[in-house]
Design an enzyme around this catalytic site. Structure first.
Site, mmCIF file in Angstrom:
data_model
loop_
_atom_site.group_PDB
_atom_site.id
_atom_site.type_symbol
_atom_site.label_atom_id
_atom_site.label_comp_id
_atom_site.label_asym_id
_atom_site.label_seq_id
_atom_site.Cartn_x
_atom_site.Cartn_y
_atom_site.Cartn_z
ATOM 1 N N HIS A 30 -38.207 0.813 -9.069
ATOM 2 C CA HIS A 30 -37.135 -0.218 -9.860
ATOM 3 C C HIS A 30 -36.439 0.770 -10.962
ATOM 4 C CE1 HIS A 30 -40.428 -3.389 -9.451
ATOM 5 N NE2 HIS A 30 -39.769 -3.330 -8.284
ATOM 6 N N HIS A 74 -34.269 -9.187 -5.495
ATOM 7 C CA HIS A 74 -35.508 -8.420 -5.822
ATOM 8 C C HIS A 74 -35.506 -7.256 -4.399
ATOM 9 C CE1 HIS A 74 -38.512 -6.097 -8.033
ATOM 10 N NE2 HIS A 74 -39.124 -6.224 -6.650
ATOM 11 N N ASP A 107 -35.230 -3.519 -4.476
ATOM 12 C CA ASP A 107 -35.937 -2.319 -3.867
ATOM 13 C C ASP A 107 -35.277 -1.347 -2.959
ATOM 14 O OD1 ASP A 107 -38.286 -3.125 -5.117
ATOM 15 O OD2 ASP A 107 -38.953 -4.269 -3.511
ATOM 16 N N HIS A 148 -40.747 -1.448 1.768
ATOM 17 C CA HIS A 148 -40.777 -0.179 1.447
ATOM 18 C C HIS A 148 -40.860 0.763 2.732
ATOM 19 C CE1 HIS A 148 -40.416 -0.979 -2.524
ATOM 20 N NE2 HIS A 148 -41.690 -1.768 -2.639
#
EC number: 3.5.1.108
Length: 305
Positions: free
Chosen positions: A77, A234, A238, A261
């Site tokens: 973030h 969001h 990321d 991720h």
């Protein structure tokens, strides 16, 4: 377009997602060609880390960086805010081993960066630009990248959950677009996962104050969502943060389907390890500077995929 840093030192404190303890974060100006550098203060001293794709040691709940026994978690973030606001050189001092989660978005970090002010430096900005089309795929999830003068992200998510479903967004990322459209979108998780993590001593700082939490049918946060499509926003946040580990800003047109991720880092390692095939180092002169139009749906409206 020249390199940038922040005008003054600024800091904050907040709860660490994993430990549940208060963490202190300080952002400092840095000289030209420094890039993003972490100074991680632990009991045995200060460890300096200039992150690269292969410094990622965990991608479970968040992106964690590690080097020579020191580590710092939940970096994405803050890194998204730095890249989204087009700051090239900055020193990040962290007392502990994780970045504070704040409200689960990048909004607090954008506020800090704006409050510190942005200083233009003398040397031209260096960026990596995608040289030719490349696709990275695992288990039906994929990232496709193509050459583009700027950062354009088309992102689609699909969740078998009535509050999420299928959401898409197509956005040209500029500082204005990042701050206004992406930065406020919060991380999200499911109640069943939160209960399991807490029972195993994990995510002790996670709460309705710093995440969207869903049960089997609904969003549990009393104030609901900030945007109808906050989930895909969001995921874009990321993605921007995870792409910030090359040593210079990354430009290209990215089409992303249900990534996370681990996939983000796998893609980044691939193009980094084969830089001569997929990446071109570009120096941006002042005369080459141009404003990129925001290509996104109105706030709260998903783009049809």
């Amino acid at each position: 377009m020249n390199q940038t840093t922040i005008k003054k030192t600024i800091g904050c404190s907040g709860i660490g997602l994993h430990s549940g303890k208060v963490v202190r974060l300080t952002l400092r100006p840095a000289p030209e060609d420094t890039g993003i550098v972490f100074h991680i203060r632990t009991e045995d001293g200060v460890h300096r880390l200039t992150p690269r794709p292969d410094d990622v040691i965990a991608t479970g709940l968040a992106t964690t960086l590690g080097l020579n026994g020191s580590s710092v978690a939940t970096v994405e973030h803050l890194l998204a805010a730095i890249r989204g606001m087009q700051i090239d050189n900055i020193q990040i001092d962290i007392e502990g081993n994780e970045i504070p989660i704040m409200d689960g978005s990048a909004a607090s970090f954008v506020f800090l960066l704006k409050d510190a002010g942005i200083a233009r430096q003398n040397k031209p900005r260096q960026v990596y630009r995608i040289k030719k089309p490349v696709t990275y795929e695992r288990d039906g999830k994929w990232i496709k990248a193509a050459p583009h003068d700027g950062l354009r992200i088309e992102y689609t998510i699909e969740f078998d959950h009535p509050a999420i479903g299928r959401q898409s967004m197509d956005i040209e990322v500029t500082p204005e677009a990042f701050a206004g459209i992406i930065a406020k979108a919060r991380t999200f998780g499911f109640l069943r996962e939160v209960e399991y993590l807490h029972s195993n001593g994990l995510a002790l700082g996670g709460s309705l104050d710093n995440a969207i939490v869903l049960d089997e049918y609904n969003v549990l946060n009393e104030d609901g969502l900030r945007f109808d499509d906050e989930f895909v926003r969001h995921k874009i946040l990321d993605f921007i943060g995870d792409m910030a580990l090359l040593g210079a800003p990354l430009q290209g047109h990215f089409q992303v389907h249900c990534s996370g991720h681990a996939l983000n880092n796998g893609f980044l390692r691939t193009i980094s390890e084969h830089e001569e095939l997929y990446l071109k180092r570009v120096e941006l002169s002042e005369t080459a500077q141009r404003e990129h139009a925001v290509e996104a749906a109105p706030a709260g409206t998903p783009v049809a995929a």
